[in-house]
Design an enzyme around this catalytic site. Sequence first.
Site, PDB file in Angstrom:
ATOM      1  N   LYS A 204       0.434  -1.301   0.175  1.00 10.08           N
ATOM      2  CA  LYS A 204      -0.115   0.000  -0.022  1.00 10.08           C
ATOM      3  C   LYS A 204       0.727   1.364   0.088  1.00 10.08           C
ATOM      4  O   LYS A 204       1.107   2.159  -0.915  1.00 10.08           O
ATOM      5  CB  LYS A 204      -1.180  -0.501   1.437  1.00 10.08           C
ATOM      6  N   SER A 205       2.173   1.944   0.841  1.00 11.57           N
ATOM      7  CA  SER A 205       2.720   2.129   0.823  1.00 11.57           C
ATOM      8  C   SER A 205       3.754   2.611  -0.060  1.00 11.57           C
ATOM      9  O   SER A 205       3.232   4.010  -0.716  1.00 11.57           O
ATOM     10  CB  SER A 205       3.991   2.052   1.524  1.00 11.57           C
TER      11      SER A 205
ATOM     12  N   ARG B 102      -8.790  12.271  12.448  1.00 10.42           N
ATOM     13  CA  ARG B 102      -6.880  12.085  12.641  1.00 10.42           C
ATOM     14  C   ARG B 102      -6.283  13.469  13.007  1.00 10.42           C
ATOM     15  O   ARG B 102      -6.260  14.994  11.523  1.00 10.42           O
ATOM     16  CB  ARG B 102      -6.850  11.360  11.408  1.00 10.42           C
TER      17      ARG B 102
ATOM     18  N   GLN C 207       4.870   9.328   6.787  1.00 11.88           N
ATOM     19  CA  GLN C 207       3.444  10.299   6.869  1.00 11.88           C
ATOM     20  C   GLN C 207       3.928  11.548   6.402  1.00 11.88           C
ATOM     21  O   GLN C 207       3.736  12.660   5.501  1.00 11.88           O
ATOM     22  CB  GLN C 207       2.187  10.351   7.540  1.00 11.88           C
TER      23      GLN C 207
ATOM     24  N   ASP D 173       1.092  -0.929  11.490  1.00 12.78           N
ATOM     25  CA  ASP D 173      -0.140  -1.166  11.263  1.00 12.78           C
ATOM     26  C   ASP D 173      -0.753  -1.984  11.648  1.00 12.78           C
ATOM     27  O   ASP D 173      -2.152  -2.794  11.751  1.00 12.78           O
ATOM     28  CB  ASP D 173      -0.229  -1.324   9.678  1.00 12.78           C
TER      29      ASP D 173
ATOM     30  N   LYS E  22      -4.927   6.336  15.059  1.00 11.52           N
ATOM     31  CA  LYS E  22      -4.869   5.305  13.160  1.00 11.52           C
ATOM     32  C   LYS E  22      -6.789   5.509  12.934  1.00 11.52           C
ATOM     33  O   LYS E  22      -7.051   6.231  13.301  1.00 11.52           O
ATOM     34  CB  LYS E  22      -4.938   4.037  13.658  1.00 11.52           C
TER      35      LYS E  22
ATOM     36  N   ARG F 259      -7.634   2.330  17.813  1.00  9.91           N
ATOM     37  CA  ARG F 259      -7.469   1.036  17.702  1.00  9.91           C
ATOM     38  C   ARG F 259      -6.536   0.314  19.451  1.00  9.91           C
ATOM     39  O   ARG F 259      -6.754  -1.223  19.179  1.00  9.91           O
ATOM     40  CB  ARG F 259      -5.833   0.380  17.338  1.00  9.91           C
TER      41      ARG F 259
ATOM     42  N   ARG G 212      -8.882  -2.790   8.763  1.00  8.49           N
ATOM     43  CA  ARG G 212      -7.307  -3.201   9.649  1.00  8.49           C
ATOM     44  C   ARG G 212      -7.551  -4.543  10.840  1.00  8.49           C
ATOM     45  O   ARG G 212      -8.110  -5.390  11.304  1.00  8.49           O
ATOM     46  CB  ARG G 212      -6.287  -3.498   9.644  1.00  8.49           C
TER      47      ARG G 212
END
Length: 437
Positions: A21-22, A126, A171, A318, A345, A349, A391
């Site tokens: 994904k990244s 976020r 990020q 993650d 996140k 989480r 996730r």
Amino acid sequence: MKLIVNPSQNLTGRVTLPGDKSISHRALLLGAMADGVTTARNWLNAGVTARMVDCVRALGIAVNIEPTGPGRATLTVHGRGLAGFQPPAEPLFCGGSATTMRFLMGLLATQPFTAVVDGHAGLRRRPMERIAQPLRQMGATIETTDGHAPLTITGARLAGIEYEMPVASAQLQTALLLAALGAEGPVTLRQPGPARDHTLRMLRGMGAELTDAGGVITFNPVGFRLQPLDFTVPGDMSAAAFLLVTALTTPGSTIELAGVNTNFTRTGLLDMLQAMGGAIKLNGAREQAGEPVADLRVQAGPLAGVEVCGEVVVRMIDEFPVFTVAALHAAGQTLVRDAAELRLKESDRIAVVVEEFGKLGAAITAHPDGFAISGPQQLHGGQVRSHRDHRLAMSLAVAGLSATEPVVIDDADELHESFPGFVETLQTLGADIRWQG
Ligand code: S3P
């Protein structure tokens, strides 16, 4: 849509993973900023990257997606350099993808126009000030809504910066390196620990000369123009994570995962599972597109509790929802510390793991910066929900495979955000899992 997961055993087979994904996000955005056509095969074709495609197209860049399988495509981006972007007619909508929003902040900081960037309710909670603040220091004008999206960004000719990053966030690092491409002086970033380094690797592949000495990253962009790339994206370790834990915790299973990215900045879960006694072997180590890759062979077996703290936390940032399943299977105490970032996140989480696994009978103690589990704990069936966190949805499904009764996950289609082939992959391995309604 609901996902029904029934107790399963003896999962066997060899699977290939969708592209990381990244790396997929970076290929798209850096490709858009390069001079010429970038091609990325095994590119992740999922909800989060679709949001980035929409935004890049809205900025006037031609992007072609040729699907090649579930969650996979060949991406072609017609980059026209930093001067090739146009002002968007509408606000840029990032859905739930913080990567899309934060990377766009870096790009838009270099552009001579104003754009509004927004996302859905989950993304609006976020933190964005951590990116906005250094970009303002470089000369961009950024208005946040109490530190959050929606954001209004007006770019400028940026100055270089020497910046002490308050968090080891890839990020943040990436947003600043993207902005650096439009800066008139050198950029130095001090990173307080290892964060994923795909941007550095890709920028080097595109011709940039960067140095990274013990977390001090230096880049002098003056006169530099990005060259386009042609490459195949390695399999995503963060998608492999669900299958690693599935193989370890579903009785009688042996699963092979081909072509997984084993970049050190991404292997925290692998290291912790091996420390817990997990039977995971790496074979055929090789390099692909400037990244290390290997095939993994994983076999079910007993696990022991472990302490997770310090630098490894960022290397598996993650993976904590699915790590919870391994911890519930492990004999003894598992303690996670130094992980307050988990609260920021796709969902909080720490809170959602306690709440949703709790509905399946798990006893998990929350701490401000982590959680503790005393195992082994046998989960029963039940009805749980995804909290719009892809996730979490997949982690609850992995837990269901070794529960005593069926687990029903509401709003599980959220998993299409990052791993559209997840259910089909488990079915091919022999898992009793299906969509309903
Ligand atoms: C990502 C960095 C991580 C990670 C996210 C993807 C990236 O976020 O959680 O899924 O591609 O750079 P942070 O940098 O905020 O830790």
